[in-house]
Motif scaffolding. Structure first.
Motif, mmCIF file in Angstrom:
data_model
loop_
_atom_site.group_PDB
_atom_site.id
_atom_site.type_symbol
_atom_site.label_atom_id
_atom_site.label_comp_id
_atom_site.label_asym_id
_atom_site.label_seq_id
_atom_site.Cartn_x
_atom_site.Cartn_y
_atom_site.Cartn_z
ATOM 1 N N LEU A 1 1.179 -2.664 3.582
ATOM 2 C CA LEU A 1 1.584 -2.438 2.229
ATOM 3 C C LEU A 1 0.525 -2.739 1.034
ATOM 4 O O LEU A 1 0.520 -1.985 0.029
ATOM 5 C CB LEU A 1 2.850 -3.624 1.832
ATOM 6 C CG LEU A 1 4.178 -3.338 2.518
ATOM 7 C CD1 LEU A 1 5.146 -4.517 2.424
ATOM 8 C CD2 LEU A 1 4.816 -2.091 2.088
ATOM 9 N N GLN A 2 -0.281 -3.531 1.362
ATOM 10 C CA GLN A 2 -1.306 -3.818 0.487
ATOM 11 C C GLN A 2 -2.186 -2.641 0.310
ATOM 12 O O GLN A 2 -3.096 -2.264 -0.647
ATOM 13 C CB GLN A 2 -2.498 -5.000 0.562
ATOM 14 C CG GLN A 2 -1.708 -6.293 0.598
ATOM 15 C CD GLN A 2 -2.409 -7.537 1.275
ATOM 16 O OE1 GLN A 2 -3.488 -7.450 1.816
ATOM 17 N NE2 GLN A 2 -1.656 -8.602 0.904
ATOM 18 N N ILE B 1 7.113 2.771 4.856
ATOM 19 C CA ILE B 1 6.689 1.399 5.700
ATOM 20 C C ILE B 1 7.750 0.501 5.521
ATOM 21 O O ILE B 1 8.268 -0.139 6.786
ATOM 22 C CB ILE B 1 5.382 0.757 4.944
ATOM 23 C CG1 ILE B 1 4.192 1.785 5.238
ATOM 24 C CG2 ILE B 1 5.250 -0.411 5.531
ATOM 25 C CD1 ILE B 1 2.884 1.426 4.439
ATOM 26 N N HIS B 2 8.562 0.184 4.540
ATOM 27 C CA HIS B 2 9.464 -0.557 4.543
ATOM 28 C C HIS B 2 10.540 -0.258 5.580
ATOM 29 O O HIS B 2 11.234 -1.149 6.001
ATOM 30 C CB HIS B 2 10.049 -0.643 3.001
ATOM 31 C CG HIS B 2 9.549 -1.348 2.229
ATOM 32 N ND1 HIS B 2 9.278 -2.957 2.156
ATOM 33 C CD2 HIS B 2 8.745 -1.113 0.926
ATOM 34 C CE1 HIS B 2 8.544 -3.436 1.288
ATOM 35 N NE2 HIS B 2 8.171 -2.310 0.546
ATOM 36 N N GLU C 1 5.232 3.812 0.827
ATOM 37 C CA GLU C 1 5.706 2.383 0.580
ATOM 38 C C GLU C 1 7.224 2.313 1.224
ATOM 39 O O GLU C 1 7.547 1.675 1.987
ATOM 40 C CB GLU C 1 5.412 2.045 -0.887
ATOM 41 C CG GLU C 1 5.770 0.647 -0.732
ATOM 42 C CD GLU C 1 5.843 -0.066 -2.196
ATOM 43 O OE1 GLU C 1 6.246 -1.115 -2.523
ATOM 44 O OE2 GLU C 1 5.275 0.586 -2.840
ATOM 45 N N GLU C 2 7.857 3.212 1.085
ATOM 46 C CA GLU C 2 9.186 3.361 1.278
ATOM 47 C C GLU C 2 9.242 3.516 2.919
ATOM 48 O O GLU C 2 10.207 2.991 3.592
ATOM 49 C CB GLU C 2 10.116 4.694 0.598
ATOM 50 C CG GLU C 2 10.236 4.292 -0.959
ATOM 51 C CD GLU C 2 10.932 5.290 -1.517
ATOM 52 O OE1 GLU C 2 11.535 6.440 -0.728
ATOM 53 O OE2 GLU C 2 11.245 5.368 -2.660
ATOM 54 N N ALA D 1 2.417 7.490 -2.868
ATOM 55 C CA ALA D 1 2.232 6.292 -2.475
ATOM 56 C C ALA D 1 3.495 5.752 -2.502
ATOM 57 O O ALA D 1 3.765 4.813 -1.508
ATOM 58 C CB ALA D 1 1.341 5.715 -3.639
ATOM 59 N N LYS D 2 4.513 6.083 -3.232
ATOM 60 C CA LYS D 2 5.776 5.629 -3.229
ATOM 61 C C LYS D 2 6.513 5.925 -1.940
ATOM 62 O O LYS D 2 7.246 5.029 -1.263
ATOM 63 C CB LYS D 2 6.671 5.886 -4.450
ATOM 64 C CG LYS D 2 6.353 5.250 -5.783
ATOM 65 C CD LYS D 2 7.267 5.457 -6.973
ATOM 66 C CE LYS D 2 6.886 4.937 -8.131
ATOM 67 N NZ LYS D 2 7.571 5.374 -9.313
ATOM 68 N N LYS E 1 2.844 -6.127 8.452
ATOM 69 C CA LYS E 1 3.705 -5.499 7.379
ATOM 70 C C LYS E 1 2.811 -5.533 5.928
ATOM 71 O O LYS E 1 2.736 -4.765 5.535
ATOM 72 C CB LYS E 1 5.089 -6.229 7.308
ATOM 73 C CG LYS E 1 5.704 -5.507 6.184
ATOM 74 C CD LYS E 1 7.047 -6.287 6.096
ATOM 75 C CE LYS E 1 8.178 -5.628 4.956
ATOM 76 N NZ LYS E 1 9.338 -6.212 5.012
ATOM 77 N N ASP E 2 2.568 -6.778 5.735
ATOM 78 C CA ASP E 2 1.792 -7.101 4.313
ATOM 79 C C ASP E 2 0.645 -6.591 4.141
ATOM 80 O O ASP E 2 0.337 -5.940 3.110
ATOM 81 C CB ASP E 2 1.706 -8.639 4.146
ATOM 82 C CG ASP E 2 3.259 -9.525 4.125
ATOM 83 O OD1 ASP E 2 4.005 -8.892 3.607
ATOM 84 O OD2 ASP E 2 3.044 -10.484 4.162
ATOM 85 N N THR F 1 -1.391 0.402 0.566
ATOM 86 C CA THR F 1 -0.794 1.733 0.185
ATOM 87 C C THR F 1 -0.893 1.738 -1.357
ATOM 88 O O THR F 1 -1.171 0.633 -1.996
ATOM 89 C CB THR F 1 0.892 1.643 0.473
ATOM 90 O OG1 THR F 1 1.494 0.626 0.034
ATOM 91 C CG2 THR F 1 1.086 1.795 1.839
#
Length: 234
Positions: free
Chosen positions: A231-232, A79-80, A76-77, A72-73, A227-228, A234
């Motif tokens: 992120l939600q 995606i960022h 998220e990374e 998951a991390k 984007k948001d 993940t």
């Protein structure tokens, strides 16, 4: 335990065994103690086996949780990083290039409108302000050299430095735009205007480039808006 005591008592009655009563009590106590220890041992090892199973299940669950958290991390990374790249594309490449291009094309449109007005005036109107109409070419050339060409230079510098931020379809315009800017440099350095056409100066280049920049700016802006939401998830 009761059966053991009965057996001992029967032996005393039927066989007439004369033993010290304390010996029988001792034997009975040993039997009872053995039974208790055996029962406890069985219970202990059963409980221990259950605890081992629970412990193994716990560690497996923990390992899965750690793996899931790590994935998951990483997601998220990723995606960022992806959206950070899009932000740089918009802020450092597509937005400044498109804005600059729209500016010089707007100046060109104004020049065409004035040219159309001049071509439609009567001799009487011309005589009222001949200097304005006669000097318009001088003004256009000065504007192109002092305002428009520097904008082209700035655009080319951005294109060259931030080339890695451009999409594939935009990259295809790089060499043509280099050619386009260099021809105008040489024009203001003395290259005759009638030679420009022979140097294959593409007339629709700016329009095609503007369409490409506009498309990617809109697409990237739309993608960035999600984007948001990603992120939600993940």
């Amino acid at each position: 335990m009761e059966e053991t005591a009965k057996i001992i008592w029967n032996e005393i009655q039927t066989q007439g065994i004369r033993l010290n009563i304390w010996a029988y009590i001792f034997i009975a106590g040993i039997s009872i103690l053995t039974s208790i220890i055996t029962s406890y041992a069985v219970s202990y090892f059963q409980k221990r086996a259950e605890e081992d199973v629970i412990e193994r299940y716990f560690h497996k669950t923990l390992d899965r949780l750690v793996t899931t958290t790590k994935v998951a991390k990483e997601a998220e990374e990723s995606i960022h990083q992806h959206f950070s790249f899009i932000e740089r594309q918009l802020n450092e490449f597509y937005s400044p290039l498109l804005c600059s291009l729209k500016y010089v094309r707007t100046l060109g449109q104004i020049r065409v409108k004035i040219e159309n007005v001049v071509n439609s005036i009567s001799m009487q109107e011309y005589q009222r302000s001949p200097e304005f109409y006669d000097n318009r070419y001088k003004y256009d050339n000065k504007q192109h050299e002092e305002i428009i060409l520097p904008v082209y230079e700035k655009m080319l510098a951005i294109f060259t430095e931030k080339y890695w931020l451009s999409e594939e379809s935009t990259k295809e315009y790089y060499q043509e735009f280099c050619h386009f800017v260099e021809i105008w440099r040489r024009f203001h350095d003395g290259l005759p205007g009638d030679r420009i056409e022979k140097l294959d100066q593409r007339e629709d280049l700016l329009e095609c480039l503007e369409n490409d920049l506009t498309k990617h700016l809109n697409d990237l802006t739309t993608e960035l808006a999600h984007k948001d939401i990603l992120l939600q998830q993940t």
